[in-house]
Design a protein around this motif. Structure first.
Motif, PDB file in Angstrom:
ATOM      1  N   LEU A 135      16.815 116.394  30.942  1.00  0.00           N
ATOM      2  CA  LEU A 135      16.895 115.582  29.733  1.00  0.00           C
ATOM      3  C   LEU A 135      16.693 114.102  30.067  1.00  0.00           C
ATOM      4  CD1 LEU A 135      19.843 117.420  27.972  1.00  0.00           C
ATOM      5  CD2 LEU A 135      17.383 117.652  27.567  1.00  0.00           C
ATOM      6  N   LEU A 136      17.182 113.687  31.233  1.00  0.00           N
ATOM      7  CA  LEU A 136      16.934 112.327  31.702  1.00  0.00           C
ATOM      8  C   LEU A 136      16.098 112.439  32.974  1.00  0.00           C
ATOM      9  CD1 LEU A 136      20.560 110.907  31.371  1.00  0.00           C
ATOM     10  CD2 LEU A 136      18.671 110.646  29.758  1.00  0.00           C
ATOM     11  N   ASP A 144      16.180 110.455  35.612  1.00  0.00           N
ATOM     12  CA  ASP A 144      16.671 109.736  36.808  1.00  0.00           C
ATOM     13  C   ASP A 144      16.707 110.580  38.064  1.00  0.00           C
ATOM     14  OD1 ASP A 144      17.964 109.316  34.389  1.00  0.00           O
ATOM     15  OD2 ASP A 144      19.631 108.238  35.310  1.00  0.00           O
ATOM     16  N   ARG A 145      17.181 111.804  37.919  1.00  0.00           N
ATOM     17  CA  ARG A 145      17.319 112.608  39.129  1.00  0.00           C
ATOM     18  C   ARG A 145      15.943 112.899  39.724  1.00  0.00           C
ATOM     19  NH1 ARG A 145      19.059 117.112  41.377  1.00  0.00           N
ATOM     20  NH2 ARG A 145      17.907 118.401  39.920  1.00  0.00           N
ATOM     21  N   HIS A 151      14.962 109.774  41.585  1.00  0.00           N
ATOM     22  CA  HIS A 151      15.667 109.604  42.850  1.00  0.00           C
ATOM     23  C   HIS A 151      15.235 110.638  43.885  1.00  0.00           C
ATOM     24  CE1 HIS A 151      18.238 106.215  42.088  1.00  0.00           C
ATOM     25  NE2 HIS A 151      18.457 106.675  40.881  1.00  0.00           N
ATOM     26  N   PRO A 159      24.884  92.785  26.841  1.00  0.00           N
ATOM     27  CA  PRO A 159      24.423  92.859  28.231  1.00  0.00           C
ATOM     28  C   PRO A 159      22.920  93.082  28.210  1.00  0.00           C
ATOM     29  CG  PRO A 159      25.394  94.958  27.591  1.00  0.00           C
ATOM     30  CD  PRO A 159      25.554  94.027  26.412  1.00  0.00           C
ATOM     31  N   LEU A 175      17.859  97.065  29.509  1.00  0.00           N
ATOM     32  CA  LEU A 175      16.819  97.240  30.508  1.00  0.00           C
ATOM     33  C   LEU A 175      15.981  98.455  30.170  1.00  0.00           C
ATOM     34  CD1 LEU A 175      19.135  96.535  33.504  1.00  0.00           C
ATOM     35  CD2 LEU A 175      17.278  95.072  32.706  1.00  0.00           C
ATOM     36  N   THR A 232      14.717 101.673  30.778  1.00  0.00           N
ATOM     37  CA  THR A 232      14.991 102.767  31.723  1.00  0.00           C
ATOM     38  C   THR A 232      13.744 103.616  31.928  1.00  0.00           C
ATOM     39  OG1 THR A 232      15.821 103.976  29.848  1.00  0.00           O
ATOM     40  CG2 THR A 232      17.448 102.987  31.290  1.00  0.00           C
ATOM     41  N   TRP A 256      12.491  98.931  34.954  1.00  0.00           N
ATOM     42  CA  TRP A 256      13.632  98.655  35.817  1.00  0.00           C
ATOM     43  C   TRP A 256      13.521  99.542  37.045  1.00  0.00           C
ATOM     44  CZ3 TRP A 256      17.233  95.263  36.737  1.00  0.00           C
ATOM     45  CH2 TRP A 256      18.380  95.619  37.450  1.00  0.00           C
ATOM     46  N   LEU A 291      16.044 101.670  42.224  1.00  0.00           N
ATOM     47  CA  LEU A 291      16.246 101.521  43.657  1.00  0.00           C
ATOM     48  C   LEU A 291      16.497 100.064  44.022  1.00  0.00           C
ATOM     49  CD1 LEU A 291      16.015 102.919  46.491  1.00  0.00           C
ATOM     50  CD2 LEU A 291      13.681 102.072  46.522  1.00  0.00           C
ATOM     51  N   LEU A 292      15.634  99.188  43.524  1.00  0.00           N
ATOM     52  CA  LEU A 292      15.707  97.781  43.915  1.00  0.00           C
ATOM     53  C   LEU A 292      16.673  97.000  43.042  1.00  0.00           C
ATOM     54  CD1 LEU A 292      11.856  97.274  44.356  1.00  0.00           C
ATOM     55  CD2 LEU A 292      13.522  97.731  46.159  1.00  0.00           C
ATOM     56  N   LYS A 293      17.176  97.623  41.982  1.00  0.00           N
ATOM     57  CA  LYS A 293      18.029  96.952  40.997  1.00  0.00           C
ATOM     58  C   LYS A 293      17.332  95.689  40.514  1.00  0.00           C
ATOM     59  CE  LYS A 293      21.740  99.653  41.487  1.00  0.00           C
ATOM     60  NZ  LYS A 293      21.097 100.928  41.143  1.00  0.00           N
ATOM     61  N   PRO A 338      17.850  97.677  49.585  1.00  0.00           N
ATOM     62  CA  PRO A 338      16.962  98.857  49.616  1.00  0.00           C
ATOM     63  C   PRO A 338      15.987  98.812  50.793  1.00  0.00           C
ATOM     64  CG  PRO A 338      17.146  98.020  47.385  1.00  0.00           C
ATOM     65  CD  PRO A 338      17.817  97.005  48.281  1.00  0.00           C
ATOM     66  N   GLU A 360      20.107 103.439  49.130  1.00  0.00           N
ATOM     67  CA  GLU A 360      19.688 104.074  47.885  1.00  0.00           C
ATOM     68  C   GLU A 360      20.913 104.676  47.217  1.00  0.00           C
ATOM     69  OE1 GLU A 360      16.660 107.097  48.010  1.00  0.00           O
ATOM     70  OE2 GLU A 360      16.570 107.103  45.821  1.00  0.00           O
ATOM     71  N   MET A 378      32.490  93.830  28.687  1.00  0.00           N
ATOM     72  CA  MET A 378      31.824  92.532  28.537  1.00  0.00           C
ATOM     73  C   MET A 378      32.850  91.402  28.643  1.00  0.00           C
ATOM     74  SD  MET A 378      28.555  92.613  28.109  1.00  0.00           S
ATOM     75  CE  MET A 378      27.995  91.191  27.150  1.00  0.00           C
TER      76      MET A 378
END
Ligand SMILES: Cc1cc2nc3c(=O)[nH]c(=O)nc-3n(C[C@H](O)[C@H](O)[C@H](O)COP(=O)(O)OP(=O)(O)OC[C@H]3O[C@@H](n4cnc5c(N)ncnc54)[C@H](O)[C@@H]3O)c2cc1C
Lengths: 401, 526
Positions: A34-35, A37-38, A41, A312, A315, A317, A341, A344-346, B75, B80, B133
């Motif tokens: 569903l996302l 990200d994994r 990564h 905030p 970003l 994603t 974004w 890894l590198l933030k 990184p 990581e 926040m």
């Protein structure tokens, strides 16, 4: 109806959110989970498996194969050894880029060319008077891309071939659980990785063999959303997103030359003759008007802009594909075409076309961002690409787990 | 004594390393002295059993500052952070509660238990967003001293006051509640499903000698929402290669900027001359000089062991003596031949890639605390379990697994003291608790490491085994950490600074103490 790839029987049941994307008339997964990200990564931390079958693939043979390719592309194909792979763009007569892809020298006299767009007609037009055969094997050849730090270990478990000697941008034929394949050390992630080319009829058993070998090493099927983030980190450009094929451009300003796309290193001006050589020679002498560079958005600046509306930073994603203005001094000096974004590198990164005067790494610029419906400019810096360039990408030997 | 260094950092914990890297980045010649054979302190990866690698102590990351990751280019030095996606709470009735990274999936799951909670969950998330926040600027600032009239302090306070005024009444009240209430009471105002409340509340007691019904535990709930607003996105993550990989990446970044790091180099004393630190003496007798000495150890070690008492004001020594540690946590690390098979959710699945929380009800967790109050380890403890090999397969041989179990409560002052027999009994209680929910665990164990607070103190030098270099309770936070008037990383000894988790903003793999201390040291240098 859109087509499905030969791996579809395996990929379809994995697509939890039914998120598919079109690619050259096919559907491929945007993300399986569903996302995404994994899946992302997995590329950087273990290994990811992509179905890249929709690529256009041509096999070129005959006595004049080298002459044809050397006429079409900018790199020097005559110098390409058997078992070597070249990344190369190709241009029209004005030196404007049509497409980019790879050329693999399979044997002394046969090559496989991959392309993002269909190029059969273009190849035929350039073959006039030459003794060549051009075969479109796009549908017959399926392809998987295995990318990530564990890619070599996994492939080593599955293949009958010692991969330690296979260098970056080289290929070999091998068998994976008795299935004949070609393995090239290539990819679109800027990481250690391989692409595996197989007869479409054997696609499903190949998938199963790789999944079986790779699961203990964290192998994860991954979709285009994850790939998009990785390729931006790697600074790799994408046709129709970062540049427009000169065959599709409606006006001159939409076209780019390899020099303007950061691909000057692929232009072999010492070659006798190739499409666009004259124009490219002139451009090299004058210096390109544009450069294709990285952009690093300054976090504090972003945070300040959002703090004004008491949020905030929002970003992206998912990597975006849009034209976003870049400013310096008084006015606009370029535009970003991909960004997102980097988990890894933030860091918020983008790929951008910049007027050459503003393209030196470190140059302070500003990128437009929309904060709560209002256009703002976040401080940013021009950066060299790749943003992330691990040693393992080119490095040799070892288990690599 | 020839002076080769601008600064000496005592202790190569992750904060000491961050500190060193920032000083080196500013052009200082820095030496880090670490007592153990490896750097990292509580953030280390060790191969306890051949082929099985463990984040021996700390096991997940949430608040590692993204600016540190960027500034030090971690990184590029191998860092990581992988997402830790879900939390599974097995329930005694054979059911479970699962929270996933996909919002819709979590809502649907909550609905199974309470439709009201599922709705409240979103509203709660919103409020916590605002609360996070609200406190975020505090994490990133050198604490101003409210009793001081110096322009810097007044400016800092004025900024804070303005910031809090902007919160608005509703949020300000919520913040006050959060700061003073118990997590159980705070959650009772929002939710009805016990398993949900217990799992959320449990995060509020980690590292404290308090129970979910103890006042002052609510604000720790915030930690879970902090990550979402600062570009980390996820509350919890897992470092590829274990938490030691974080320390190694920071160490590499520090070395790349010329920092010298010596391991097996325990410091015995801070050398002080005329009220000013001049260097350190190692246990070996060797003396090393530097203009600035920075301690990454906890306040008790720094001030009551490394510095001679006459160098310090009596009030200050009293404050440090009263500073509370009261370690309450233990750790069990297991090498596994196979994955645990949870009765509530059998087989291998995505639930094994996240946290598994043994916190079936508020009463369960409060009872675990009751044992500890009376000097016993919890018979049925609260457990926070992760299986790092599911996320990073390189942590264990192919097909095998490692399990990290964080345990509460294991009081440092246990009746009769900790010995080998008690340690094993504690380990058994933990394994028995896991076995109640995943019966195959016992036969799957290939190796077991049990760490009590006494072990944590012995191995890492963390006083009383407190995982955060001192409790994260309100009277020990912000301008009170570690002692009133000495919260700005400075100490009563000129040229001696502190940079460990015993300073603001406190424990956890955050790096913030190390960084803020470096900013302070560099500011004073000019
Ligand atoms: C069991 C456990 C579980 C935890 N779990 C988590 C978690 O999951 N997530 C999280 O964010 N945080 C967790 N924490 C907390 C977190 O790990 C710590 O707060 C953080 O690592 C502290 O870092 P530090 O650099 O301030 O101090 P430390 O890590 O304590 O570093 C101090 C260093 O000084 C060295 N030293 C001591 N004495 C001397 C001497 N005389 N001379 C030289 N060197 C010396 C020590 O060996 C050590 O390396 C956990 C802690 C523990 C103990």
């Amino acid at each position: 109806m859109l087509k499905v790839t030969p791996f579809h029987p395996r990929t379809a049941p994995l697509a939890q959110g039914q998120a598919w994307r079109r690619w050259a008339g096919y559907v491929v997964a945007s993300s399986y989970e569903l996302l995404h990200d994994r899946e992302y990564h997995a590329i950087r931390g273990a290994a990811a498996l992509f179905d890249v079958s929709p690529l256009y693939k041509y096999v070129i043979g005959g006595r004049d194969a080298v002459r044809l390719l050397d006429r079409v592309v900018t790199r020097n194909v005559a110098k390409c050894r058997v078992g070597q792979v070249l990344y190369t763009p190709w241009c029209d007569a004005d030196g404007k880029q049509i497409d980019d892809g790879t050329i693999s020298r399979l044997t002394e006299g046969t090559f496989r060319m991959t392309a993002a767009d269909p190029n059969l007609r273009w190849l035929h037009r350039n073959a006039a008077g030459l003794d060549v055969t051009i075969e479109d094997v796009s549908e017959r050849t399926a392809a998987l891309s295995l990318q990530g730090p564990n890619a070599r270990t996994i492939l080593q478990v599955a293949a009958d071939f010692d991969l330690t000697g296979l260098k970056y941008f080289h290929l070999t034929s091998a068998r994976i659980r008795s299935i004949p394949v070609t393995i090239s050390r290539t990819g679109y992630t800027g990481d250690l990785g391989y692409e595996i080319w197989v007869d479409a009829a054997q696609a499903v058993p190949l998938w199963d063999a790789l999944i079986a070998a790779g699961t203990p090493y964290g192998l994860t099927p991954a979709g285009m959303l994850a790939l998009d983030v990785a390729r931006i980190e790697a600074g790799l450009l994408l046709i129709e997103v970062d540049y427009i094929s000169s065959h599709r451009a409606f006006i001159e300003a939409q076209k780019s030359s390899p020099f303007e796309l950061g691909l000057g290193w692929t232009v072999a001006l010492d070659k006798e003759q190739f499409n666009g050589k004259g124009a490219l020679l002139g451009e090299q002498r004058r210096g390109a008007a544009w450069q294709f560079m990285g952009i690093e958005v300054d976090w504090d600046s972003l945070e300040r802009l959002y703090a004004e509306v008491r949020l905030p930073p929002r970003l992206p994603t998912v990597a975006w594909r849009a034209s976003v203005p870049i400013y310096a001094d008084g006015g606009q000096v370029g535009y970003a075409t991909s960004g997102g974004w980097s988990p890894l590198l933030k860091q918020y990164i983008a790929l951008a076309h910049l007027e050459s005067a503003f393209a030196r790494p470190g140059t302070p610029v500003r990128m437009e961002i929309t904060v709560e419906h209002r256009r703002k400019q976040a401080a940013a810096r021009v950066a060299k690409t790749p943003f992330f360039n691990p040693e393992r990408k080119r490095g040799g030997g070892g288990g690599g787990a | 004594m020839p002076q080769r260094y601008d600064a000496i950092v005592i202790g190569g914990g992750h904060n000491g390393l961050v500190h060193a890297a920032y000083l080196a980045r500013a052009g200082k010649r820095v030496l880090v002295l670490e007592r153990r054979p490896r750097v990292g302190g509580a953030a280390v990866t060790e191969e306890i059993f051949p082929g099985f690698k463990f984040s021996v102590f700390s096991y997940v990351v949430s608040l590692l500052r993204p600016e540190i990751i960027r500034d030090l280019e971690l990184p590029r030095h191998g860092l990581e952070i992988l997402p830790l996606e879900s939390t599974l709470t097995p329930l005694p009735n054979g059911d479970y509660l699962a929270m996933w990274s996909d919002h819709d999936q979590t809502r649907r799951e909550l609905c199974r238990h309470s439709a009201r909670d599922a709705e409240a969950y979103d509203e709660f998330g919103q409020l916590m967003h605002h609360m996070a926040m609200a406190v975020k600027p505090i994490l990133g600032m050198v604490p101003p001293d409210p009793t001081s009239l110096s322009p810097g302090d007044l400016l800092g306070l004025a900024r804070l006051a303005k910031h809090f005024r902007r919160l608005g009444e509703r949020h300000f009240h919520a913040l006050c509640k959060l700061m003073t209430m118990s997590s159980a009471d705070f959650l009772d105002e929002w939710f009805e499903f016990d398993g949900l409340k217990a799992t959320k509340a449990a995060s509020g007691i980690i590292g404290t000698f308090l129970g979910p019904r103890s006042p002052g535990t609510a604000y720790v709930l915030l930690h879970h929402y902090m990550g979402e607003i600062d570009g980390a996105f996820r509350a919890w993550g897992f470092a590829k290669g274990g938490t030691g990989a974080i320390s190694e990446a920071i160490a590499a970044a520090a070395r790349a900027r010329g920092t010298e790091i010596r391991t097996d180099a325990p410091v015995a004393r801070v050398l002080v001359k005329g009220g000013r630190a001049t260097g350190v003496a190692l246990e070996s007798g060797e003396e090393v000089a530097a203009s600035v000495v920075v301690s990454g150890l906890d306040p008790r070690r720094t001030f009551l062991q490394l510095v001679e008492e006459p160098e310090l004001p009596a009030d200050f020594v009293g404050d440090i003596r009263r500073y509370k540690f009261r370690g309450s946590s233990g750790k069990v690390n297991l090498a596994l031949a196979e994955l645990p098979d949870f009765t509530c959710l059998p087989g291998v699945g995505p639930h094994l890639r996240g946290a598994i929380s043994i916190s079936p009800s508020l009463e369960y967790v409060e009872r675990a605390y009751d044992d500890a109050k009376y000097g016993e380890f919890s018979r049925r403890p609260y457990l926070d379990i992760v299986i790092p090999s599911m996320i990073d397969p390189a942590m264990a041989p192919p097909g095998k697994h490692v399990m990290s179990i964080f345990v509460q409560y294991a009081p440092y002052y246990v009746n009769g003291g900790w010995d080998d027999a008690k340690r094993e009994a504690f380990g058994d209680a933990v394994v028995d608790t896991v076995a109640q929910y995943a019966p195959n665990i016992r036969s799957a164990i290939l190796g077991r490491q049990v760490l009590t607070p006494a072990d944590i103190e012995r191995i890492l030098g963390l006083s009383e085994g407190n995982i955060f270099q001192g409790e994260l309770s309100l009277h020990q936070l912000f301008f009170l950490r570690p002692a009133p008037a000495w919260a700005k990383y400075r100490t009563p000894v000129r040229g001696l600074y502190q940079c460990g988790a015993g300073t603001h903003p406190g424990g956890g793999i955050m790096g913030a103490s190390g960084r803020l201390a470096a900013l302070q040291v560099l500011k004073d240098w000019r």
